[in-house]
Motif scaffolding. Structure first.
Motif, PDB file in Angstrom:
ATOM      1  N   UNK A  12       0.644  -1.225  -0.058  1.00  0.00           N
ATOM      2  CA  UNK A  12       0.076  -0.066   0.010  1.00  0.00           C
ATOM      3  C   UNK A  12       0.982   1.121  -0.099  1.00  0.00           C
ATOM      4  N   UNK A  13       1.019   1.692  -1.146  1.00  0.00           N
ATOM      5  CA  UNK A  13       1.568   3.324  -1.267  1.00  0.00           C
ATOM      6  C   UNK A  13       0.700   4.287  -1.221  1.00  0.00           C
ATOM      7  N   UNK A  14      -0.378   4.190  -0.737  1.00  0.00           N
ATOM      8  CA  UNK A  14      -1.707   4.980  -0.711  1.00  0.00           C
ATOM      9  C   UNK A  14      -1.594   6.335   0.233  1.00  0.00           C
ATOM     10  N   UNK A  15      -1.932   7.395  -0.198  1.00  0.00           N
ATOM     11  CA  UNK A  15      -1.821   8.466   0.519  1.00  0.00           C
ATOM     12  C   UNK A  15      -3.259   9.137   0.793  1.00  0.00           C
ATOM     13  N   UNK A  16      -3.691   9.928   1.363  1.00  0.00           N
ATOM     14  CA  UNK A  16      -4.815  10.777   1.459  1.00  0.00           C
ATOM     15  C   UNK A  16      -6.028   9.785   1.751  1.00  0.00           C
ATOM     16  N   UNK A  17      -7.030   9.449   1.127  1.00  0.00           N
ATOM     17  CA  UNK A  17      -8.085   8.704   1.449  1.00  0.00           C
ATOM     18  C   UNK A  17      -8.371   7.434   0.725  1.00  0.00           C
ATOM     19  N   UNK A  18      -8.394   7.533  -0.492  1.00  0.00           N
ATOM     20  CA  UNK A  18      -8.878   6.314  -1.253  1.00  0.00           C
ATOM     21  C   UNK A  18      -7.793   5.175  -1.234  1.00  0.00           C
ATOM     22  N   UNK A  20      -5.507   4.472   1.254  1.00  0.00           N
ATOM     23  CA  UNK A  20      -5.461   3.539   2.664  1.00  0.00           C
ATOM     24  C   UNK A  20      -6.862   2.835   3.103  1.00  0.00           C
ATOM     25  N   UNK A  21      -7.912   3.603   2.537  1.00  0.00           N
ATOM     26  CA  UNK A  21      -9.255   2.949   2.771  1.00  0.00           C
ATOM     27  C   UNK A  21      -9.266   1.686   2.012  1.00  0.00           C
ATOM     28  N   UNK A  22      -8.893   1.533   0.750  1.00  0.00           N
ATOM     29  CA  UNK A  22      -8.872   0.154   0.014  1.00  0.00           C
ATOM     30  C   UNK A  22      -7.814  -0.844   0.644  1.00  0.00           C
ATOM     31  N   UNK A  23      -6.853  -0.240   1.080  1.00  0.00           N
ATOM     32  CA  UNK A  23      -5.904  -1.300   1.909  1.00  0.00           C
ATOM     33  C   UNK A  23      -6.640  -1.903   3.092  1.00  0.00           C
ATOM     34  N   UNK A  24      -7.086  -0.929   3.973  1.00  0.00           N
ATOM     35  CA  UNK A  24      -8.017  -1.134   5.132  1.00  0.00           C
ATOM     36  C   UNK A  24      -9.069  -2.213   4.954  1.00  0.00           C
ATOM     37  N   UNK A  25      -9.762  -2.135   3.747  1.00  0.00           N
ATOM     38  CA  UNK A  25     -10.813  -3.056   3.391  1.00  0.00           C
ATOM     39  C   UNK A  25     -10.334  -4.605   3.057  1.00  0.00           C
ATOM     40  N   UNK A  26      -9.214  -4.510   2.270  1.00  0.00           N
ATOM     41  CA  UNK A  26      -8.392  -5.568   1.988  1.00  0.00           C
ATOM     42  C   UNK A  26      -7.880  -6.408   3.259  1.00  0.00           C
ATOM     43  N   UNK A  43       2.064  11.642   4.229  1.00  0.00           N
ATOM     44  CA  UNK A  43       1.979  13.113   3.756  1.00  0.00           C
ATOM     45  C   UNK A  43       0.797  13.546   4.411  1.00  0.00           C
ATOM     46  N   UNK A  44      -0.550  12.982   4.550  1.00  0.00           N
ATOM     47  CA  UNK A  44      -1.539  13.574   5.214  1.00  0.00           C
ATOM     48  C   UNK A  44      -2.026  12.975   6.279  1.00  0.00           C
ATOM     49  N   UNK A  45      -1.350  13.616   7.591  1.00  0.00           N
ATOM     50  CA  UNK A  45      -1.095  12.881   8.754  1.00  0.00           C
ATOM     51  C   UNK A  45      -2.486  13.524   9.870  1.00  0.00           C
ATOM     52  N   UNK A  46      -3.403  12.615   9.912  1.00  0.00           N
ATOM     53  CA  UNK A  46      -4.471  13.216  10.800  1.00  0.00           C
ATOM     54  C   UNK A  46      -4.986  11.896  11.411  1.00  0.00           C
ATOM     55  N   UNK A  47      -6.073  12.292  12.441  1.00  0.00           N
ATOM     56  CA  UNK A  47      -6.334  11.088  13.403  1.00  0.00           C
ATOM     57  C   UNK A  47      -7.034   9.972  12.644  1.00  0.00           C
ATOM     58  N   UNK A  48      -7.545  10.047  11.387  1.00  0.00           N
ATOM     59  CA  UNK A  48      -8.370   9.189  10.599  1.00  0.00           C
ATOM     60  C   UNK A  48      -7.442   8.116  10.154  1.00  0.00           C
ATOM     61  N   UNK A  49      -6.030   8.300  10.350  1.00  0.00           N
ATOM     62  CA  UNK A  49      -5.039   7.376   9.833  1.00  0.00           C
ATOM     63  C   UNK A  49      -5.182   6.202  10.624  1.00  0.00           C
TER      64      UNK A  49
END
Length: 68
Positions: A12-18, A20-26, A43-49
């Motif tokens: 998972x090289x994903x950043x922002x939302x799409x 990481x969310x896809x990786x989470x579902x997998x 890159x986008x460091x927030x509590x939702x990470x």
């Protein structure tokens, strides 16, 4: 009972939302997900990470450096 994704490894090289969310579902379906972050952290460091990266292994990796 084994999951259909148990033998799948995802990088998972994903950043922002799409991404990481896809990786989470997998990961929720028992795929082996490895999160790659830059050395400085996401890159986008927030509590939702914490939610989007649950169930993943993580490593900081500098892909722009030519050093071994």
């Amino acid at each position: 009972m084994t999951s259909s994704l148990e033998s799948i490894r995802v990088i998972d090289f994903g950043q922002y939302i799409a991404g990481p969310l896809t990786g989470m579902l997998l990961a929720d379906q028992e795929a082996d997900v490895i999160k790659i972050d830059p050395p400085a952290g996401p890159v986008w460091d927030m509590p939702a990470n914490a939610t989007w990266n649950r169930g993943k292994r993580a490593i900081g990796l500098d892909l722009k450096s030519a050093s071994d």
